[in-house]
Motif scaffolding. Sequence first.
Motif, PDB file in Angstrom:
ATOM      1  N   TYR A   1     -39.240 -74.004  24.243  1.00 20.22           N
ATOM      2  CA  TYR A   1     -40.607 -74.391  23.925  1.00 20.22           C
ATOM      3  C   TYR A   1     -41.355 -73.158  23.440  1.00 20.22           C
ATOM      4  N   SER A   2     -42.522 -73.408  22.866  1.00 24.15           N
ATOM      5  CA  SER A   2     -43.303 -72.291  22.342  1.00 24.15           C
ATOM      6  C   SER A   2     -44.780 -72.563  22.562  1.00 24.15           C
ATOM      7  N   TYR A   3     -45.558 -71.488  22.509  1.00 19.15           N
ATOM      8  CA  TYR A   3     -46.999 -71.589  22.580  1.00 19.15           C
ATOM      9  C   TYR A   3     -47.582 -70.435  21.769  1.00 19.15           C
ATOM     10  N   PRO A   4     -48.764 -70.635  21.193  1.00 22.31           N
ATOM     11  CA  PRO A   4     -49.387 -69.551  20.409  1.00 22.31           C
ATOM     12  C   PRO A   4     -49.683 -68.337  21.283  1.00 22.31           C
ATOM     13  N   GLN A   5     -49.508 -67.150  20.742  1.00 22.32           N
ATOM     14  CA  GLN A   5     -49.769 -65.921  21.498  1.00 22.32           C
ATOM     15  C   GLN A   5     -51.228 -65.841  21.934  1.00 22.32           C
ATOM     16  N   SER A   6     -52.120 -66.396  21.187  1.00 22.10           N
ATOM     17  CA  SER A   6     -53.543 -66.319  21.506  1.00 22.10           C
ATOM     18  C   SER A   6     -53.907 -67.155  22.742  1.00 22.10           C
ATOM     19  N   ASN A   7     -53.027 -68.046  23.188  1.00 11.58           N
ATOM     20  CA  ASN A   7     -53.303 -68.901  24.347  1.00 11.58           C
ATOM     21  C   ASN A   7     -53.110 -68.198  25.669  1.00 11.58           C
ATOM     22  N   ARG A   8     -52.462 -67.025  25.697  1.00 15.64           N
ATOM     23  CA  ARG A   8     -52.204 -66.351  26.973  1.00 15.64           C
ATOM     24  C   ARG A   8     -52.548 -64.910  26.908  1.00 15.64           C
TER      25      ARG A   8
ATOM     26  N   ALA B   1     -39.144 -71.360  14.624  1.00 11.49           N
ATOM     27  CA  ALA B   1     -40.187 -70.515  14.029  1.00 11.49           C
ATOM     28  C   ALA B   1     -40.749 -71.112  12.748  1.00 11.49           C
ATOM     29  N   SER B   2     -39.943 -71.815  11.994  1.00  8.79           N
ATOM     30  CA  SER B   2     -40.417 -72.382  10.724  1.00  8.79           C
ATOM     31  C   SER B   2     -41.463 -73.480  10.935  1.00  8.79           C
ATOM     32  N   LYS B   3     -41.517 -74.058  12.129  1.00  8.79           N
ATOM     33  CA  LYS B   3     -42.484 -75.123  12.419  1.00  8.79           C
ATOM     34  C   LYS B   3     -43.780 -74.603  13.035  1.00  8.79           C
ATOM     35  N   LEU B   4     -43.838 -73.320  13.351  1.00  4.68           N
ATOM     36  CA  LEU B   4     -45.014 -72.757  14.009  1.00  4.68           C
ATOM     37  C   LEU B   4     -46.128 -72.485  13.012  1.00  4.68           C
ATOM     38  N   LYS B   5     -47.367 -72.691  13.455  1.00  5.41           N
ATOM     39  CA  LYS B   5     -48.520 -72.465  12.577  1.00  5.41           C
ATOM     40  C   LYS B   5     -49.164 -71.109  12.800  1.00  5.41           C
ATOM     41  N   SER B   6     -48.844 -70.453  13.929  1.00  3.42           N
ATOM     42  CA  SER B   6     -49.399 -69.127  14.218  1.00  3.42           C
ATOM     43  C   SER B   6     -48.348 -68.317  14.966  1.00  3.42           C
ATOM     44  N   LYS B   7     -48.615 -67.034  15.105  1.00  2.39           N
ATOM     45  CA  LYS B   7     -47.700 -66.177  15.849  1.00  2.39           C
ATOM     46  C   LYS B   7     -47.595 -66.710  17.272  1.00  2.39           C
ATOM     47  N   SER B   8     -46.350 -66.878  17.739  1.00  7.47           N
ATOM     48  CA  SER B   8     -46.141 -67.570  19.007  1.00  7.47           C
ATOM     49  C   SER B   8     -45.136 -66.866  19.884  1.00  7.47           C
ATOM     50  N   VAL B   9     -45.097 -67.311  21.133  1.00  9.69           N
ATOM     51  CA  VAL B   9     -44.071 -66.922  22.083  1.00  9.69           C
ATOM     52  C   VAL B   9     -43.100 -68.089  22.151  1.00  9.69           C
TER      53      VAL B   9
ATOM     54  N   TYR C   1     -38.952 -58.877  19.987  1.00  7.85           N
ATOM     55  CA  TYR C   1     -40.146 -58.789  19.165  1.00  7.85           C
ATOM     56  C   TYR C   1     -39.669 -58.888  17.721  1.00  7.85           C
ATOM     57  N   MET C   2     -40.118 -59.930  17.065  1.00 10.70           N
ATOM     58  CA  MET C   2     -39.622 -60.234  15.729  1.00 10.70           C
ATOM     59  C   MET C   2     -40.545 -59.634  14.663  1.00 10.70           C
ATOM     60  N   ARG C   3     -39.977 -59.372  13.509  1.00 10.12           N
ATOM     61  CA  ARG C   3     -40.745 -58.807  12.398  1.00 10.12           C
ATOM     62  C   ARG C   3     -41.816 -59.788  11.884  1.00 10.12           C
ATOM     63  N   ASP C   4     -41.616 -61.079  12.095  1.00  8.58           N
ATOM     64  CA  ASP C   4     -42.608 -62.057  11.644  1.00  8.58           C
ATOM     65  C   ASP C   4     -43.770 -62.217  12.631  1.00  8.58           C
ATOM     66  N   GLY C   5     -43.769 -61.418  13.727  1.00  4.78           N
ATOM     67  CA  GLY C   5     -44.869 -61.427  14.675  1.00  4.78           C
ATOM     68  C   GLY C   5     -44.628 -62.274  15.913  1.00  4.78           C
ATOM     69  N   ASN C   6     -43.586 -63.076  15.934  1.00  6.62           N
ATOM     70  CA  ASN C   6     -43.288 -63.896  17.103  1.00  6.62           C
ATOM     71  C   ASN C   6     -42.587 -63.075  18.176  1.00  6.62           C
ATOM     72  N   LYS C   7     -42.666 -63.577  19.412  1.00 10.13           N
ATOM     73  CA  LYS C   7     -41.930 -63.000  20.532  1.00 10.13           C
ATOM     74  C   LYS C   7     -40.971 -64.069  21.038  1.00 10.13           C
ATOM     75  N   VAL C   8     -39.792 -63.629  21.456  1.00 14.38           N
ATOM     76  CA  VAL C   8     -38.802 -64.560  21.977  1.00 14.38           C
ATOM     77  C   VAL C   8     -38.385 -64.086  23.359  1.00 14.38           C
ATOM     78  N   TYR C   9     -38.416 -65.003  24.325  1.00 17.12           N
ATOM     79  CA  TYR C   9     -37.908 -64.724  25.669  1.00 17.12           C
ATOM     80  C   TYR C   9     -36.605 -65.502  25.796  1.00 17.12           C
ATOM     81  N   VAL C  10     -35.535 -64.786  26.085  1.00 21.38           N
ATOM     82  CA  VAL C  10     -34.211 -65.397  26.182  1.00 21.38           C
ATOM     83  C   VAL C  10     -33.413 -64.620  27.221  1.00 21.38           C
TER      84      VAL C  10
END
Length: 145
Positions: free
Chosen positions: A138-145, A122-130, A97-106
């Motif tokens: 790959y990534s997807y916005p948190q609001s999608n799931r 993360a620099s290319k993302l437009k919203s908080k994402s997983v 769980y990142m301070r910028d609001g993103n989540k990373v699964y690794v």
Amino acid sequence: MNGINNVKIYIEQYKVIGYNSDKNNRAYPILESGKVLSSSVDNPNTDKLPYLVNFTNNEQRKYVVKAMNNLPSYIKNNIRVISFNPTSIFPDGLRLYMRDGNKVYVLISNFKSKMPYYHSIASKLKSKSVIKLEVGAYSYPQSNR
């Protein structure tokens, strides 16, 4: 050695790089060597260091700590929580769980090799994402799931 009867000793302490949290939400400092200290800290949030939670295997925690020490500071300072999160598919899964609001699964097994890519993704993302780095990236916005 300094003369015949003098010896100078220089001691370099391990730095605290994060906190281990127990079931009672007490925070125990983790040194950069991976060792968890036995005395809890009252107010660890002032340091803005990450929490490592749900680790049951000391060797896995030590591996993650050492790998985290090798990350660039702009990634390391962005990590808020590293949670051991095994699944049937990924028994060495981590959720960050990142301070910028993103989540990373690794995975623990590829944490060291894949986390350096976090900043460019993360620099290319437009919203908080997983951001999923278990297999590929790959990534997807948190609001999608």
